[in-house]
Write a protein that holds these residues in place. Structure first.
Motif, PDB file in Angstrom:
ATOM      1  N   PRO A  27      21.950  -5.748  -1.074  1.00 13.76           N
ATOM      2  CA  PRO A  27      22.078  -5.235  -2.557  1.00 13.76           C
ATOM      3  C   PRO A  27      21.204  -5.065  -3.431  1.00 13.76           C
ATOM      4  O   PRO A  27      21.366  -4.136  -4.370  1.00 13.76           O
ATOM      5  N   GLY A  28      20.028  -5.682  -3.354  1.00 13.48           N
ATOM      6  CA  GLY A  28      19.070  -5.547  -4.022  1.00 13.48           C
ATOM      7  C   GLY A  28      18.264  -4.035  -3.803  1.00 13.48           C
ATOM      8  O   GLY A  28      17.764  -3.535  -4.798  1.00 13.48           O
ATOM      9  N   GLN A  47      14.957  -5.600 -14.488  1.00 10.54           N
ATOM     10  CA  GLN A  47      15.014  -6.830 -14.136  1.00 10.54           C
ATOM     11  C   GLN A  47      15.462  -7.307 -12.770  1.00 10.54           C
ATOM     12  O   GLN A  47      15.037  -8.114 -12.009  1.00 10.54           O
ATOM     13  N   GLN A  48      16.167  -6.448 -12.083  1.00 14.87           N
ATOM     14  CA  GLN A  48      16.643  -6.375 -10.841  1.00 14.87           C
ATOM     15  C   GLN A  48      15.733  -6.413  -9.739  1.00 14.87           C
ATOM     16  O   GLN A  48      15.926  -6.937  -8.606  1.00 14.87           O
ATOM     17  N   LYS A  49      14.481  -5.832 -10.181  1.00 13.79           N
ATOM     18  CA  LYS A  49      13.516  -5.846  -8.884  1.00 13.79           C
ATOM     19  C   LYS A  49      12.995  -7.165  -8.611  1.00 13.79           C
ATOM     20  O   LYS A  49      12.413  -7.470  -7.691  1.00 13.79           O
ATOM     21  N   PHE A  50      13.036  -8.272  -9.708  1.00 16.11           N
ATOM     22  CA  PHE A  50      12.468  -9.599  -9.360  1.00 16.11           C
ATOM     23  C   PHE A  50      13.422 -10.101  -8.334  1.00 16.11           C
ATOM     24  O   PHE A  50      12.948 -10.709  -7.384  1.00 16.11           O
ATOM     25  N   LEU A  60      10.252 -18.761  -8.161  1.00 17.65           N
ATOM     26  CA  LEU A  60      10.054 -17.719  -9.060  1.00 17.65           C
ATOM     27  C   LEU A  60      11.527 -17.468  -9.793  1.00 17.65           C
ATOM     28  O   LEU A  60      11.698 -16.992 -10.941  1.00 17.65           O
ATOM     29  N   LEU A  61      12.628 -17.723  -8.907  1.00 18.53           N
ATOM     30  CA  LEU A  61      13.943 -17.342  -9.700  1.00 18.53           C
ATOM     31  C   LEU A  61      14.245 -18.133 -10.798  1.00 18.53           C
ATOM     32  O   LEU A  61      14.731 -17.477 -12.010  1.00 18.53           O
ATOM     33  N   LEU A  62      13.900 -19.317 -10.801  1.00 16.85           N
ATOM     34  CA  LEU A  62      14.333 -20.303 -11.733  1.00 16.85           C
ATOM     35  C   LEU A  62      13.454 -20.038 -13.081  1.00 16.85           C
ATOM     36  O   LEU A  62      13.831 -19.936 -14.363  1.00 16.85           O
TER      37      LEU A  62
END
Length: 554
Positions: free
Chosen positions: A107-108, A290-293, A262-264
């Motif tokens: 999905p990314g 932002q979705q690239k993170f 990284l996510l948090l």
């Protein structure tokens, strides 16, 4: 080697079939993925990069080929490079195939494709497995050759996408946890990233000075949607982390731990901060798109699978990842895409009609810096992709509003609008506008009241010449407002409501664009860094080759 050739052929055929519709259209537009200009802009400075020269070269051979090539290439490259990486770690064949395709079909990647960054962000992501592999080799043997190879790959990715020197560094972070000499590895990795930055220093510096300073960090309305995604990904990452901890997998634990951290910590980028240029630049790397993170975090998770022997619970994690439905937020609208969106991609839905390029050709055949007005209501009624088609292909497009009395030619003239574009199946008539081009639904009217894009304090038009490095204004005035966008690197001008305000002396005024000259010097640094890295690497390879030849003669 035969297995690799088979995998490469299957991968190439698979993605060419998936993206076959790209070659059915002359040109297509996917937000940031734009068709190429038929003619290059000659009036305002745009920041050139080493990669842009290659891009223009491809366009000279086959027009609009770069958009098509660099939409498909990341998927092929990422899949193949993951296969190469997993072969280095002796992964069995069927696992190589599954993980290699999973790395680029999730999905990314689908989300990044549909917001139009396949030629840039996805290309940077596609190099992730190679960056991880080279980083792993560097951690095992910190020497000049491994350092130079990693640096060269960093340079290539950064030339394609200017933030890669930071984003690809994410793939090196987990290696720090199990490197034998953590300090040396960290210093070598940072040095590679720094060299990558220097290889595109002209673009990096000018983007931060010109673009970043004009952007406001306002992402409050994004938070609810992205927090939901963070909770979801944290859930399956947490389950995965517990499994790895119980099984005592050292390398996968390091990779997943970095992903979770990284996510948090990603939530921090939504905090409102002062307008500090360098700090804002770093924040905007993660706040824009932002979705690239999450994309890069998903890539790390897939890489961690390559180090697992037991697959008893992995398919459960794969199932959870496939369910992720990441939101695409643009202009306050919410869209969702899944991995299946890649497999059903149809470029015909985003094709740019032939009549539009005839319109573009007419505009470029009538040179001069001016604005082209288009009905704001029309833009709002269009879908998002149509808006980008018009705004990116037509130079200096300016949305305007109708008044209750219709289109006011004099008012538009004071806004620097020389032409007015109407997109309609009919051909309407407007007072003080002359129809000069009509093809299909595109109708271009010339504003007969237009005199200039430079005006005195009392609104009188002035003579003006606009070039990439200088704006010259002449006329009977002590001050001129020139409708050229202002930024801090204009010398001899001040900010006048977002445009150039130029003081005049004896009927003459000029503003120098220092960005043009800064670029002329800094772009030399780009090539010097590449030549030094390539030269040192070639010298090392030549020395090794000579040693092998000498041993054979002995």
């Amino acid at each position: 080697m035969r297995r690799f050739y088979l995998f490469f052929v299957v991968t190439l055929a698979f993605y060419l079939i998936v993206f076959r519709t790209l070659f059915e259209v002359n040109a297509f537009s996917l937000l940031d993925t734009e068709p190429s200009y038929l003619y290059y802009r000659q009036y305002l400075f745009s920041i050139p990069t080493p990669f842009s020269y290659f891009y223009n070269f491809l366009n000279s051979i086959w027009w609009n080929s770069p958009e098509k090539i660099f939409t498909v290439l990341p998927f092929i490259l990422g899949t193949v490079l993951f296969y190469v990486m997993s072969s280095y770690f002796n992964l069995i064949e069927w696992k190589k195939w599954i993980l290699s395709f999973l790395f680029m079909l999730n999905p990314g990647t689908a989300l990044i494709l549909y917001v139009g960054d396949a030629p840039s962000i996805l290309m940077s992501y596609a190099f992730g497995p190679l960056v991880f592999l080279l980083g792993y080799r560097l951690a095992k043997n910190i020497n000049l050759k491994n350092f130079l190879i990693l640096s060269l790959v960093f340079i290539v990715t950064n030339w394609i996408y200017f933030e890669s020197f930071i984003l690809d560094f994410i793939f090196l972070l987990p290696i720090l946890f199990f490197a034998s000499n953590k300090i040396k590895f960290l210093l070598a990795s940072l040095a590679s990233s720094a060299l990558s930055f220097l290889s595109l220093v002209n673009y990096e510096v000018l983007v931060y000075e010109i673009v970043v300073s004009s952007l406001n960090i306002t992402s409050a309305h994004y938070i609810p949607l992205y927090v939901k995604e963070i909770y979801y990904i944290s859930f399956y990452l947490g389950i995965f982390s517990i499994y790895l901890f119980i099984k005592k997998y050292k390398i996968p634990s390091a990779i997943v731990s970095v992903s979770l951290i990284l996510l948090l910590s990603w939530l921090v980028v939504f905090v409102k901060i002062p307008n500090i240029p360098l700090i804002n630049a770093i924040f905007l790397i993660f706040q824009s798109f932002q979705q690239k993170f999450i994309l890069f975090i998903s890539g790390l998770v897939v890489i961690s699978f390559a180090f697992l022997k037991s697959w008893k619970y992995i398919f459960f994690i794969l199932f959870l990842m496939s369910l992720a439905n990441m939101p695409c937020i643009n202009l306050y609208t919410q869209e969702h895409v899944t991995a299946y969106a890649i497999l059903t991609f149809n470029a015909n839905n985003y094709a740019v009609c032939e009549e539009f390029f005839k319109l573009q050709k007419f505009i470029y055949e009538h040179p001069g810096f001016y604005y082209i007005g288009i009905n704001k209501t029309f833009l709002l009624e269009c879908n998002l992709y149509s808006i980008y088609k018009y705004e990116n292909l037509i130079p200096n497009l300016l949305p305007v509003s109708f008044s209750i009395f219709g289109v006011n030619a004099k008012q538009l003239a004071y806004e620097g609008i020389k032409y007015y574009l109407v997109v309609s199946n009919e051909t309407p008539n407007y007072s003080n506008f002359k129809l000069v081009f009509s093809c299909g639904k595109f109708h271009l009217y010339e504003n007969e009241c237009f005199k200039s894009i430079a005006f005195s304090a009392n609104g009188e038009p002035l003579n003006v010449t606009v070039t990439p490095c200088k704006v010259i204004v002449i006329g009977n005035s002590t001050f001129a407002k020139v409708l050229v966008p202002y930024y801090g690197l204009w010398k001899g001008a001040k900010d006048c409501n977002g445009y150039l305000g130029i003081p005049m002396n004896n009927g003459y005024g000029e503003a120098i664009n220092e960005a043009y000259y800064i670029n002329q010097y800094l772009i030399i640094v780009d090539f010097i860094v590449l030549i030094i890295i390539s030269g040192l690497l070639a010298k090392l390879c030549w020395s090794k080759l000579r040693s092998v030849i000498w041993l054979k003669r002995m």
